[in-house]
Write a protein that holds these residues in place. Sequence first.
Motif, PDB file in Angstrom:
ATOM      1  N   LEU A 418       0.831  -1.208   0.000  1.00  0.00           N
ATOM      2  CA  LEU A 418       0.000   0.000   0.000  1.00  0.00           C
ATOM      3  C   LEU A 418       0.861   1.252   0.000  1.00  0.00           C
ATOM      4  CD1 LEU A 418      -2.717   1.477   0.316  1.00  0.00           C
ATOM      5  CD2 LEU A 418      -2.496   1.160   2.784  1.00  0.00           C
ATOM      6  N   LEU A 419       1.883   1.279   0.837  1.00  0.00           N
ATOM      7  CA  LEU A 419       2.770   2.447   0.883  1.00  0.00           C
ATOM      8  C   LEU A 419       3.559   2.583  -0.415  1.00  0.00           C
ATOM      9  CD1 LEU A 419       3.963   2.055   4.570  1.00  0.00           C
ATOM     10  CD2 LEU A 419       2.644   3.968   3.658  1.00  0.00           C
ATOM     11  N   ARG A 420       3.940   1.453  -1.018  1.00  0.00           N
ATOM     12  CA  ARG A 420       4.636   1.520  -2.311  1.00  0.00           C
ATOM     13  C   ARG A 420       3.719   2.107  -3.373  1.00  0.00           C
ATOM     14  NH1 ARG A 420       6.158  -3.824  -1.500  1.00  0.00           N
ATOM     15  NH2 ARG A 420       5.034  -4.485  -3.374  1.00  0.00           N
ATOM     16  N   GLY A 421       2.450   1.708  -3.344  1.00  0.00           N
ATOM     17  CA  GLY A 421       1.506   2.245  -4.325  1.00  0.00           C
ATOM     18  C   GLY A 421       1.266   3.725  -4.140  1.00  0.00           C
ATOM     19  N   LEU A 422       1.182   4.170  -2.879  1.00  0.00           N
ATOM     20  CA  LEU A 422       0.974   5.599  -2.622  1.00  0.00           C
ATOM     21  C   LEU A 422       2.202   6.418  -2.998  1.00  0.00           C
ATOM     22  CD1 LEU A 422      -0.882   5.327   0.801  1.00  0.00           C
ATOM     23  CD2 LEU A 422      -1.856   6.102  -1.370  1.00  0.00           C
ATOM     24  N   GLY A 423       3.372   5.804  -2.976  1.00  0.00           N
ATOM     25  CA  GLY A 423       4.586   6.491  -3.385  1.00  0.00           C
ATOM     26  C   GLY A 423       4.957   6.248  -4.832  1.00  0.00           C
ATOM     27  N   PHE A 424       4.137   5.483  -5.549  1.00  0.00           N
ATOM     28  CA  PHE A 424       4.408   5.160  -6.951  1.00  0.00           C
ATOM     29  C   PHE A 424       4.363   6.426  -7.804  1.00  0.00           C
ATOM     30  CE2 PHE A 424       2.678   3.842 -11.148  1.00  0.00           C
ATOM     31  CZ  PHE A 424       3.744   3.041 -11.573  1.00  0.00           C
ATOM     32  N   PRO A 425       5.348   6.642  -8.679  1.00  0.00           N
ATOM     33  CA  PRO A 425       5.374   7.861  -9.505  1.00  0.00           C
ATOM     34  C   PRO A 425       4.405   7.793 -10.676  1.00  0.00           C
ATOM     35  CG  PRO A 425       7.259   6.494 -10.029  1.00  0.00           C
ATOM     36  CD  PRO A 425       6.559   5.812  -8.889  1.00  0.00           C
ATOM     37  N   GLY A 426       3.151   7.746 -10.369  1.00  0.00           N
ATOM     38  CA  GLY A 426       2.118   7.632 -11.384  1.00  0.00           C
ATOM     39  C   GLY A 426       0.804   7.295 -10.713  1.00  0.00           C
ATOM     40  N   PRO A 427      -0.233   6.989 -11.494  1.00  0.00           N
ATOM     41  CA  PRO A 427      -1.531   6.678 -10.901  1.00  0.00           C
ATOM     42  C   PRO A 427      -1.523   5.327 -10.199  1.00  0.00           C
ATOM     43  CG  PRO A 427      -1.598   6.372 -13.278  1.00  0.00           C
ATOM     44  CD  PRO A 427      -0.267   6.980 -12.975  1.00  0.00           C
ATOM     45  N   ALA A 428      -2.372   5.198  -9.189  1.00  0.00           N
ATOM     46  CA  ALA A 428      -2.508   3.943  -8.456  1.00  0.00           C
ATOM     47  C   ALA A 428      -3.986   3.701  -8.185  1.00  0.00           C
ATOM     48  CB  ALA A 428      -1.724   3.980  -7.146  1.00  0.00           C
ATOM     49  N   PHE A 429      -4.357   2.429  -8.201  1.00  0.00           N
ATOM     50  CA  PHE A 429      -5.754   2.033  -8.000  1.00  0.00           C
ATOM     51  C   PHE A 429      -5.796   1.002  -6.879  1.00  0.00           C
ATOM     52  CE2 PHE A 429      -9.296  -0.882  -8.940  1.00  0.00           C
ATOM     53  CZ  PHE A 429     -10.356   0.008  -8.979  1.00  0.00           C
ATOM     54  N   PHE A 430      -6.549   1.311  -5.814  1.00  0.00           N
ATOM     55  CA  PHE A 430      -6.682   0.411  -4.672  1.00  0.00           C
ATOM     56  C   PHE A 430      -8.143  -0.010  -4.566  1.00  0.00           C
ATOM     57  CE2 PHE A 430      -3.490   3.685  -3.648  1.00  0.00           C
ATOM     58  CZ  PHE A 430      -2.355   2.886  -3.596  1.00  0.00           C
ATOM     59  N   SER A 431      -8.388  -1.293  -4.609  1.00  0.00           N
ATOM     60  CA  SER A 431      -9.738  -1.830  -4.483  1.00  0.00           C
ATOM     61  C   SER A 431      -9.808  -2.636  -3.190  1.00  0.00           C
ATOM     62  CB  SER A 431     -10.077  -2.725  -5.683  1.00  0.00           C
ATOM     63  OG  SER A 431     -11.368  -3.285  -5.552  1.00  0.00           O
ATOM     64  N   VAL A 432     -10.671  -2.216  -2.265  1.00  0.00           N
ATOM     65  CA  VAL A 432     -10.746  -2.847  -0.941  1.00  0.00           C
ATOM     66  C   VAL A 432     -12.200  -3.197  -0.638  1.00  0.00           C
ATOM     67  CG1 VAL A 432     -10.300  -2.581   1.529  1.00  0.00           C
ATOM     68  CG2 VAL A 432      -8.743  -1.548  -0.131  1.00  0.00           C
ATOM     69  N   TYR A 433     -12.412  -4.428  -0.191  1.00  0.00           N
ATOM     70  CA  TYR A 433     -13.736  -4.861   0.257  1.00  0.00           C
ATOM     71  C   TYR A 433     -13.774  -4.789   1.775  1.00  0.00           C
ATOM     72  CZ  TYR A 433     -17.550  -8.014   1.524  1.00  0.00           C
ATOM     73  OH  TYR A 433     -18.674  -8.557   2.090  1.00  0.00           O
ATOM     74  N   SER A 434     -14.720  -4.022   2.310  1.00  0.00           N
ATOM     75  CA  SER A 434     -14.752  -3.778   3.753  1.00  0.00           C
ATOM     76  C   SER A 434     -15.451  -4.877   4.531  1.00  0.00           C
ATOM     77  CB  SER A 434     -15.446  -2.442   4.038  1.00  0.00           C
ATOM     78  OG  SER A 434     -16.846  -2.549   3.796  1.00  0.00           O
ATOM     79  N   GLY A 435     -16.383  -5.607   3.890  1.00  0.00           N
ATOM     80  CA  GLY A 435     -17.142  -6.623   4.604  1.00  0.00           C
ATOM     81  C   GLY A 435     -18.226  -6.057   5.491  1.00  0.00           C
ATOM     82  N   ALA A 436     -18.499  -4.750   5.374  1.00  0.00           N
ATOM     83  CA  ALA A 436     -19.421  -4.094   6.306  1.00  0.00           C
ATOM     84  C   ALA A 436     -20.798  -3.838   5.722  1.00  0.00           C
ATOM     85  CB  ALA A 436     -18.828  -2.757   6.761  1.00  0.00           C
ATOM     86  N   GLY A 437     -21.071  -4.303   4.508  1.00  0.00           N
ATOM     87  CA  GLY A 437     -22.362  -4.023   3.896  1.00  0.00           C
ATOM     88  C   GLY A 437     -23.087  -5.290   3.505  1.00  0.00           C
ATOM     89  N   GLY A 438     -24.219  -5.142   2.842  1.00  0.00           N
ATOM     90  CA  GLY A 438     -24.978  -6.290   2.386  1.00  0.00           C
ATOM     91  C   GLY A 438     -25.829  -6.895   3.482  1.00  0.00           C
ATOM     92  N   SER A 439     -26.235  -8.149   3.269  1.00  0.00           N
ATOM     93  CA  SER A 439     -27.109  -8.852   4.208  1.00  0.00           C
ATOM     94  C   SER A 439     -26.376 -10.070   4.743  1.00  0.00           C
ATOM     95  CB  SER A 439     -28.405  -9.277   3.505  1.00  0.00           C
ATOM     96  OG  SER A 439     -29.035  -8.169   2.903  1.00  0.00           O
ATOM     97  N   LEU A 440     -25.339  -9.808   5.524  1.00  0.00           N
ATOM     98  CA  LEU A 440     -24.448 -10.877   5.966  1.00  0.00           C
ATOM     99  C   LEU A 440     -24.827 -11.437   7.331  1.00  0.00           C
ATOM    100  CD1 LEU A 440     -21.121  -9.331   4.712  1.00  0.00           C
ATOM    101  CD2 LEU A 440     -22.370 -11.232   3.726  1.00  0.00           C
ATOM    102  N   GLY A 441     -26.046 -11.233   7.759  1.00  0.00           N
ATOM    103  CA  GLY A 441     -26.556 -11.887   8.949  1.00  0.00           C
ATOM    104  C   GLY A 441     -25.784 -11.604  10.215  1.00  0.00           C
ATOM    105  N   GLY A 442     -25.299 -10.397  10.367  1.00  0.00           N
ATOM    106  CA  GLY A 442     -24.577 -10.060  11.590  1.00  0.00           C
ATOM    107  C   GLY A 442     -23.155 -10.566  11.636  1.00  0.00           C
ATOM    108  N   LEU A 443     -22.655 -11.098  10.540  1.00  0.00           N
ATOM    109  CA  LEU A 443     -21.274 -11.569  10.499  1.00  0.00           C
ATOM    110  C   LEU A 443     -20.328 -10.380  10.643  1.00  0.00           C
ATOM    111  CD1 LEU A 443     -19.859 -14.345  10.022  1.00  0.00           C
ATOM    112  CD2 LEU A 443     -19.580 -13.657   7.647  1.00  0.00           C
ATOM    113  N   ALA A 444     -19.328 -10.511  11.497  1.00  0.00           N
ATOM    114  CA  ALA A 444     -18.373  -9.423  11.712  1.00  0.00           C
ATOM    115  C   ALA A 444     -17.700  -9.049  10.398  1.00  0.00           C
ATOM    116  CB  ALA A 444     -17.326  -9.849  12.737  1.00  0.00           C
ATOM    117  N   PRO A 445     -17.497  -7.747  10.144  1.00  0.00           N
ATOM    118  CA  PRO A 445     -16.846  -7.342   8.885  1.00  0.00           C
ATOM    119  C   PRO A 445     -15.519  -8.045   8.652  1.00  0.00           C
ATOM    120  CG  PRO A 445     -17.775  -5.430   9.978  1.00  0.00           C
ATOM    121  CD  PRO A 445     -17.926  -6.581  10.927  1.00  0.00           C
TER     122      PRO A 445
END
Length: 734
Positions: A418-445
């Motif tokens: 992550l730090l390498r991507g933020l320091g990358f000399p150009g554009p960077a794309f970070f895709s993160v799934y939080s686990g905090a949405g949807g209908s997951l029946g109270g399952l911890a994120p």
Amino acid sequence: MEAEHQEHVAFYLTGRKSSPHLGAVDGLALVPAAFARYRDLASLRHDFPLILAAGETGESSVVSLSALFDRLAACVAQGDGADRVRHHAIRLEREIRKAAFSGAKGSLAVLWDAAERKLAADGDALLVDSLGKLRSARKLDGEIVLCDGDLPIRLVTHAWRNVQGAKSRRMRARIDRLILKLSDILRADRANSAEGLSAERLKASVGVSFSGDIDFGVLSKLLLNGRPQARLPESRSTRIRRLVATLESQAFFPSTEKAAARTTNSDHAFLFRRTADALQAYRARLPQMVELAKAMSVASLEIEGRYREAAHDAMFAAIGAEELGPSELAQFPDYLVCVCADSMDAADGANLMEALSAGLPMKVLVQTDDLSAPSNAADGHASTGVRVRRLAQAAISIGGVFVLEAASSHVYRFRGPLLRGLGFPGPAFFSVYSGAGGSLGGLAPYLAAAAAADSRAFPSFVFDPSAGPDWASRFTLDHNTQPERDWPAVRVDWEDGALQRSSAQAHFTVADFLACDARYARHFATVPAECCDARMIPVAECVAIEQPGLPERVPYALFVDPANRLHRVLVDGMLIREARRCLDQWRSLQELGGIRNSHALRLVAKERAAWEERARAEAEARGAETAPATQAAPAAAALTAATVAEPVEKKRSDDPSIETPRCSSCNECIHVNDRMFKYDKNKQAYVADPNAGTFAQLVLAAESCQVAIIHPGRPRNPAEPGLDDLVKRAEAFA
């Protein structure tokens, strides 16, 4: 039992529960059996909570609470009281973690103080001593964060500010040096001017101590008459003053005082929630960026005395935005865009791709909260998960974009990339799934995110264009669980009705992940133990085989309810098709990561065939060379010829086998059944236990083998379904 099997087949084909013994999973709060031991995260040592350390740089700016206490214990647990200090450190860590999971807010210092007061209330002198040693060894503080819906933005923003702060300090120091040296040139020229040598100026420079002893008027005349006549040309003097004004007024790298007030200055904020706003701000500031870049280049030439008006004036006047290359853009602050994938529309996606494709200095975080939302087939809209995967694939295809995809449960492991991507000399794309949405029946994120990652629904990978010249160095899947497998293998232990311990190896598939989502409940059905038979197979095995027409085998997965009771749950055909699509995408990533690469396997098979052909030709050549000796012994030759001429029927073995020395280590048979097939010390496959699986798996493994070296033998279970067809298919590999 046959009637129940037909009902199972009907559910697999239609998703409808046509029998009362097929129960609904709604309201049962089932979780995958592999998660049974992880229900109470607050009592388990794992990566969370994290500490966003203040004043730290690099990977030290993000610290796991567990890692912090490991370091503290190693530092202070010395001598005779080492075990006691380690025990007390674990108690303090557990108390802080419980407080954080109970909703306590604040920094590490705040939660530490509260936990310390609670533990020390007993008045245990040894405990107080241990707590004092641990406190004295703790040197850092920072915000405590859990694995929740806020984590991706808070963590990435913290890391981005860390990287940008270091860049800003470097650039500010460079600009200050340029201003100082340009000002020195102007001061030197001014000191040599009539104004600089005037009586008033000379008197002010000496001060009051000797002002009565010197005639500054006479001194001024003497200095003016003796001074050299060389002065800065007016054009150069004007240019240097203009450069100093530009460098001092620029707002990209503010001084310490201005930086402290930047939060109230929206003109040069670099944190956005929409890509369109970031693009608009970038375009509006582009002329200022060009002006500052030119000013810094001209200033360097002026300081070195290499600026030539005849050549450089026209050259710098012609420089515009299109002349700013990647190295020039990399000097400026990066724009951080934090986007919620669930609310993105087509225009947002187009703006994002425009920013990445243009190579702009933008770091884009796309946070997905509801990964498993079903697709809307009516209006042709793909699900959020599908759209996010397409964005990541498109970003990789651009070539010059740093791409990181990870579930929030894995972000601590990815702090380095992550730090390498933020320091990358150009554009960077970070895709993160939080686990905090949807209908997951109270399952911890945390568990939801981990399930998405391990089930291959949201696999982790890093694509770093700066890591090397080829895919092997640029792309990695190393942070995934068992990346060489189709599905991670886990061992599930339970106690049966006779209070006997039982265990089985299960594979964690996308069906396990989707079973946690209430919107997919209709695709699952519970089955009583008395209605289970050998024709029910795990989901991973069902995904690996094709069953045209009416299926003989129906898939199931193992789940537990809140009382830790084990349930065998049927899965319908729609989810099996979804699992196959997910597996296809995972295998494509595996190929990019060098795992089971089809080109490499094809080349290995080709080289092996060529080697065998050369060996056969050499053997034939050796046979031709021995022909004269055979002719010298006609009786022996005749006997040999007669022996060869007699038909010899080779007896086919009933046992399965593998020509192990020819194994190409492709993992195909291991993925079919890793208890039946195993690797030896040379990572070549052999049949470890022919009774650990079915004849169907033996035939499937033989058909999947790239070099056709698996021989299924004969069926061991005469009651296995579909034997006639299986035996016929196996004849090709006898």
